[in-house]
Scaffold this active site. Structure first.
Site, short mmCIF file in Angstrom:
data_model
loop_
_atom_site.label_atom_id
_atom_site.label_comp_id
_atom_site.label_asym_id
_atom_site.label_seq_id
_atom_site.Cartn_x
_atom_site.Cartn_y
_atom_site.Cartn_z
N CYS A 195 -3.06 8.97 6.39
CA CYS A 195 -3.43 7.58 6.70
C CYS A 195 -4.39 7.48 7.88
O CYS A 195 -4.76 6.37 8.27
CB CYS A 195 -2.18 6.75 7.01
SG CYS A 195 -0.91 6.76 5.73
N ARG A 236 -7.70 -0.27 5.55
CA ARG A 236 -6.91 0.22 4.42
C ARG A 236 -5.42 0.21 4.77
O ARG A 236 -4.58 -0.25 3.98
CB ARG A 236 -7.37 1.63 4.05
CG ARG A 236 -6.49 2.35 3.04
CD ARG A 236 -6.97 3.78 2.83
NE ARG A 236 -6.10 4.53 1.96
CZ ARG A 236 -5.03 5.20 2.37
NH1 ARG A 236 -4.71 5.19 3.66
NH2 ARG A 236 -4.28 5.86 1.50
#
Length: 332
Positions: A195, A236
């Site tokens: 991530c 995101r």
């Protein structure tokens, strides 16, 4: 038979890290030998591509059954024959692949160095978590962010944080008490290394540093890629955190659960938000960022030409086709 195959691939996954370092070591050895004589470097780099293919084989089970990622799973499967084909092409004399090989070496050093040093990986993950938290709060959502691998709720119930290996402050906790199909009153979303955008940043660092060009243009190419990737990755994380944590993308649950072999309906929102929407948009973003990079550093097109040749068996001259060329003022 297939069960035994997948079980074997699962066990083989334990060797992914040493295989990755072995491939990087061979790529670096080839890069060093290339400065003396490419013929000395050729066996080392060809072997590096073979080991790199085996490395991707070790990740197939992880991407398909653990990550449940269509894009990453398909990519890991395709990478195996492509790596072997690249080894064969280089062995037969396609010397332009030495540049691509240097790029892979740099990508690997950047990525594995961060992943392998605990203090560095923790600092990066927790920094991305704090920045994601700030943006989520800015949008009016206030999930709790916790450390550890367990959560104790107000009524004294304890829940394990799914698949969390490190007790970093990296987990968002969303209230799910009003969600009818939830088996527990909370939803957790954990920021892990994937991530942070490190993988994509490592790719562009490798591409940019591998080619031979003036440092000024390389710095400009880094400036239009690395910060953009980092910021887009934060967006995101925010998108996935909010939509998954609040179950906003629970679309076609029966179909998605069947396709991805999910055990519970609450997982549907994560699969759609991350594996389908976010990863699909990431591919588009990487194409745009690549365009920005080659405007500053057309030499990168030589690597892309080699990739296209491997995929299509046709030669390309992208600098001429796109009208990009290194400035004439550059030193020879």
């Amino acid at each position: 038979m297939f069960d035994q195959l997948w079980a074997g691939l699962d066990a083989f996954g334990a060797y992914s890290t040493p295989l990755g370092w072995m491939a990087i070591g061979l790529f670096l050895l080839g890069a060093a030998l290339e400065y003396y004589d490419r013929e000395y470097a050729r066996p080392a780099v060809a072997l590096a591509w073979v080991v790199f293919g085996v490395f991707w084989l070790s990740l197939v089970h992880h991407f398909i059954f653990v990550q449940r990622s269509v894009i990453e799973g398909l990519g890991s499967i395709l990478a195996i024959p492509l790596a072997l084909y690249l080894a064969a092409l280089l062995w037969r004399g396609r010397d332009s692949l030495f540049v691509f090989s240097r790029a892979i070496a740099i990508m690997g050093v950047v990525y594995f160095s961060v992943v392998s040093i605990p203090v560095v990986s923790q600092t990066l993950i927790e920094a991305v978590t704090r920045q994601t938290e700030f943006l989520i709060n800015l949008l009016g959502f206030e999930p709790e962010v916790v450390s550890g691998t367990q959560i104790t709720t107000a009524d004294g119930s304890t829940f394990e944080i799914a698949k969390k290996e490190n007790p970093f402050r990296s987990t968002f906790v969303f209230d799910a008490s009003d969600v009818s199909y939830m088996e527990q009153p909370i939803i957790t979303y954990t920021i892990v290394m994937a991530c942070t955008g490190l993988g994509s940043m490592a790719i562009f660092i490798g591409l940019i540093l591998a080619v031979r060009a003036p440092a000024e243009r390389k710095l400009r190419a880094l400036a239009v890629s690395i910060p953009v990737i980092y910021v887009l990755n934060l967006f995101r994380n925010v998108f996935i955190g909010i939509t998954f944590g609040n179950q906003m993308t629970n679309f076609f649950p029966d179909v998605v659960m069947a396709l991805f072999s999910l055990e519970s309906q609450w997982q549907v929102s994560y699969i759609i938000s991350d594996r389908i929407i976010a990863q699909g948009l990431s591919v588009v973003a990487l194409v745009v960022i690549t365009w920005l990079v080659v405007r500053e550093l057309p030499e990168v097109l030589s690597i892309i030409e080699d990739v296209l040749y491997v995929l299509t068996r046709r030669e390309y001259d992208l600098q001429d086709a796109l009208g990009f060329a290194p400035p004439e003022s550059d030193p020879a």
